[in-house]
Design a protein around this motif. Structure first.
Motif, PDB file in Angstrom:
ATOM      1  N   TYR A 126       0.747  -1.326   0.056  1.00 46.61           N
ATOM      2  CA  TYR A 126      -0.046  -0.079  -0.141  1.00 46.61           C
ATOM      3  C   TYR A 126       0.915   1.210   0.173  1.00 46.61           C
ATOM      4  CZ  TYR A 126      -4.072   2.795   1.149  1.00 46.61           C
ATOM      5  OH  TYR A 126      -5.209   3.767   1.168  1.00 46.61           O
ATOM      6  N   LEU A 127       0.518   2.293  -0.897  1.00 41.38           N
ATOM      7  CA  LEU A 127       1.186   3.633  -0.812  1.00 41.38           C
ATOM      8  C   LEU A 127       0.513   4.403   0.184  1.00 41.38           C
ATOM      9  CD1 LEU A 127       3.045   5.770  -1.807  1.00 41.38           C
ATOM     10  CD2 LEU A 127       1.306   5.971  -3.674  1.00 41.38           C
ATOM     11  N   ALA A 128       1.065   4.655   1.430  1.00 46.30           N
ATOM     12  CA  ALA A 128       0.478   5.525   2.468  1.00 46.30           C
ATOM     13  C   ALA A 128       0.563   6.982   2.291  1.00 46.30           C
ATOM     14  CB  ALA A 128       1.147   4.919   3.787  1.00 46.30           C
ATOM     15  N   LYS A 129       1.791   7.460   2.075  1.00 47.65           N
ATOM     16  CA  LYS A 129       2.069   8.593   1.950  1.00 47.65           C
ATOM     17  C   LYS A 129       3.111   9.055   0.939  1.00 47.65           C
ATOM     18  CE  LYS A 129       1.095   9.797   6.970  1.00 47.65           C
ATOM     19  NZ  LYS A 129       1.713  10.394   7.958  1.00 47.65           N
ATOM     20  N   MET A 130       3.265  10.258   0.297  1.00 45.64           N
ATOM     21  CA  MET A 130       4.248  10.797  -0.361  1.00 45.64           C
ATOM     22  C   MET A 130       4.402  12.311  -0.249  1.00 45.64           C
ATOM     23  SD  MET A 130       3.055  10.377  -4.579  1.00 45.64           S
ATOM     24  CE  MET A 130       1.997  11.116  -4.931  1.00 45.64           C
ATOM     25  N   THR A 131       5.649  12.716  -0.567  1.00 42.54           N
ATOM     26  CA  THR A 131       5.831  14.022  -0.323  1.00 42.54           C
ATOM     27  C   THR A 131       6.379  14.433  -1.680  1.00 42.54           C
ATOM     28  OG1 THR A 131       6.069  14.007   2.150  1.00 42.54           O
ATOM     29  CG2 THR A 131       7.059  16.017   0.791  1.00 42.54           C
ATOM     30  N   LEU A 132       5.931  15.290  -2.160  1.00 41.04           N
ATOM     31  CA  LEU A 132       6.525  16.006  -3.445  1.00 41.04           C
ATOM     32  C   LEU A 132       7.521  17.048  -3.032  1.00 41.04           C
ATOM     33  CD1 LEU A 132       3.229  16.559  -5.570  1.00 41.04           C
ATOM     34  CD2 LEU A 132       4.388  14.515  -5.240  1.00 41.04           C
TER      35      LEU A 132
END
Length: 500
Positions: A27-33
């Motif tokens: 699962y992709l929980a978070k990301m920061t650009l």
């Protein structure tokens, strides 16, 4: 009537809990650009397994979708972020950070991964996870697809062994989305390898026809559902412009299907959209707005994005918490002697936090010349502030406050309110008794106006809310003028700050 999704609240809540607890194998929980096109240090969390990215054209929806995809090996960076020689020099030092669940790699803890563009190439700690990408080209008609040109010959045919019916699961899902029986539809392998396929359909009278006579949306839905049903559990599904080629009702049904597929197959879906219908089955936490350089979480009307980004023709903007607050605020503005409503657009957000955040972004953005204010409900925990142009409506629970106030003034407004509720003037006492009865038995004040509408013979909730707020505004002149004055002065102060 208020839209009611066929997805149960228990399903929505269970999936919210599952995402919150990271109860997935992948699962992709978070990301920061960190740095990506116009975004800088912008975080986004995936708090529901089906996530919608909305925004104006050029707002960055596809950028977010691409960022979510390229940390997976099956999605090449060039699918979203191709470099065209010297013309894309701005890509240098682009970077995205991820928090990912992959129990095969890390059974207990989340993984931290990075994708970055340095030295003229992408570097990424890509993970092995099945990912499906459905781009806008999925709706290109069969007659315009080069790989199917050989199928237009009069002599074209394939062996029966290469023609297969769809499973019952696919037929049921596609039939519900499209609102038509597709049990006679099949898929044929144009070549023995199966790399190129052509769909066939059947009319209700048994007449067969090929994909060359399908609607673009019809073809794309069948192929999309077939691919999702054939994918492994925990697959990531990326969809560009989910509403392309679809009727609004089909768009709603497609999103509902994706939610059920997320429950059944544990898939994760991220899609972009310009459609309000695509947002309707989703909880607020499942919606993110992309506005060129910022990401905001929360469900809102797609039309509101024009106000958020300053793409509107109006003097000022008012952000409020929800649809009822919008109805109430517009009723207040109509009481202005200066016809102030002609100079404002009121936009409903998805909660007080979103309304306050949107107002701050709007007024802090130097490229937006239209001033804004925010009006929160009386029970909001957000801070009202003259400096921040945030004001508060009277009362505690909004619907209950307006409702009770109108009942207290029934001797003055009862007849007019009855007419506004599509009843006879002389029946005002009967309407009052009905309202009092509903108030005694009501447990959720947010439902007061819909319950009144049902008792009066299915009068729309919006009509009931408009009737009560309008009559409230007509008899509570002091409160109305106080709100109008604050809103007008706040907008003038915002305008002065932006030009000063």
């Amino acid at each position: 009537m208020t839209f009611k999704s066929e997805v149960r609240d228990s399903t929505i809540n269970a999936l919210l809990d599952k995402a919150g607890q990271r109860s997935y194998q992948q699962y992709l929980a978070k990301m920061t650009l960190k740095k990506l096109r116009g975004f800088s240090e912008e975080p986004i969390s995936f708090d529901f397994p089906v996530t919608a990215i909305i925004g104006p054209n050029g707002g960055g929806k596809t950028t977010v979708l691409g960022a979510a995809g390229i940390i997976h090996r099956t999605i090449p960076p060039r699918a979203f972020f191709s470099k065209s020689g010297k013309y894309d020099s701005g890509m240098q030092d682009w970077s995205i950070e991820y928090e990912i669940v992959d129990r095969a790699v890390s059974p207990r803890n989340s993984l931290q991964r990075t994708a970055s563009f340095k030295s003229l190439k992408w570097n990424r700690d890509a993970l092995s996870r099945q990912a499906l990408l459905f781009g806008v080209s999925r709706t290109v008609p069969a007659s315009e697809r080069r790989e199917l040109l050989s199928c237009t010959s009069r002599k074209f045919s394939v062996p029966d062994a290469r023609v297969s019916p769809f499973s019952a699961e696919i037929n049921e899902s596609v039939s519900r989305i499209l609102g038509k029986d597709v049990s006679g539809f099949k898929e044929m392998k144009v070549h023995a390898s199966g790399n190129v396929t052509l769909l066939t359909g059947q009319t209700s009278t048994g007449v067969g026809y090929s994909e060359f006579h399908f609607g673009a949306g019809e073809s794309s839905i069948i192929r999309m559902v077939a691919a999702i049903e054939g994918a492994s559990d925990n697959t990531l599904v990326l969809i560009e412009e989910i509403e392309n080629g679809l009727h609004p009702v089909a768009t709603i049904r497609l999103v509902e299907y994706l939610i059920w597929a997320a429950e059944r197959k544990k898939i994760q879906v991220i899609f972009t959209t310009h459609s309000n219908e695509a947002l309707r089955p989703l909880p607020s936490k499942a919606v993110w707005s992309a506005t060129k350089d910022k990401l905001f979480q929360g469900k809102l009307d797609v039309a509101s994005l024009r106000a958020i980004t300053g793409q509107i023709e109006t003097a000022s903007v008012i952000f409020v918490e929800d649809d009822f607050a919008k109805t109430w605020m517009e009723a207040i503005l109509r009481q202005s002697e200066r016809a102030i409503i002609d100079h404002f657009q009121v936009h409903a957000m998805s909660g007080d936090g979103t309304a306050v955040a949107m107002n701050k972004y709007h007024n802090d953005n130097p490229s937006i010349t239209v001033p804004s204010v925010c009006v929160i409900d009386g029970d909001s925990r957000q801070e009202d502030s003259e400096e921040k142009r945030v004001y508060r409506l009277p009362g505690e629970a909004p619907e209950a406050y307006v409702f009770d106030n109108c009942l207290n003034h029934w001797s003055v407004i009862g007849g007019k309110l009855s007419v506004a509720l599509l009843q006879r003037f002389e029946d005002s006492e009967k309407v009052l008794e009905l309202c009092q009865d509903v108030r005694r038995t009501n447990k959720d004040t947010h439902l007061l106006f819909s319950q009144i509408g049902e008792k009066l013979g299915l009068v729309p909730e919006r009509t009931v809310a408009a009737a009560f707020t309008t009559l409230w505004a007509q008899v509570n002149t002091k409160e109305v003028q106080d709100i109008i004055m604050k809103v007008a002065q706040g907008a003038e102060a915002s305008a002065s700050a932006s030009t000063g």
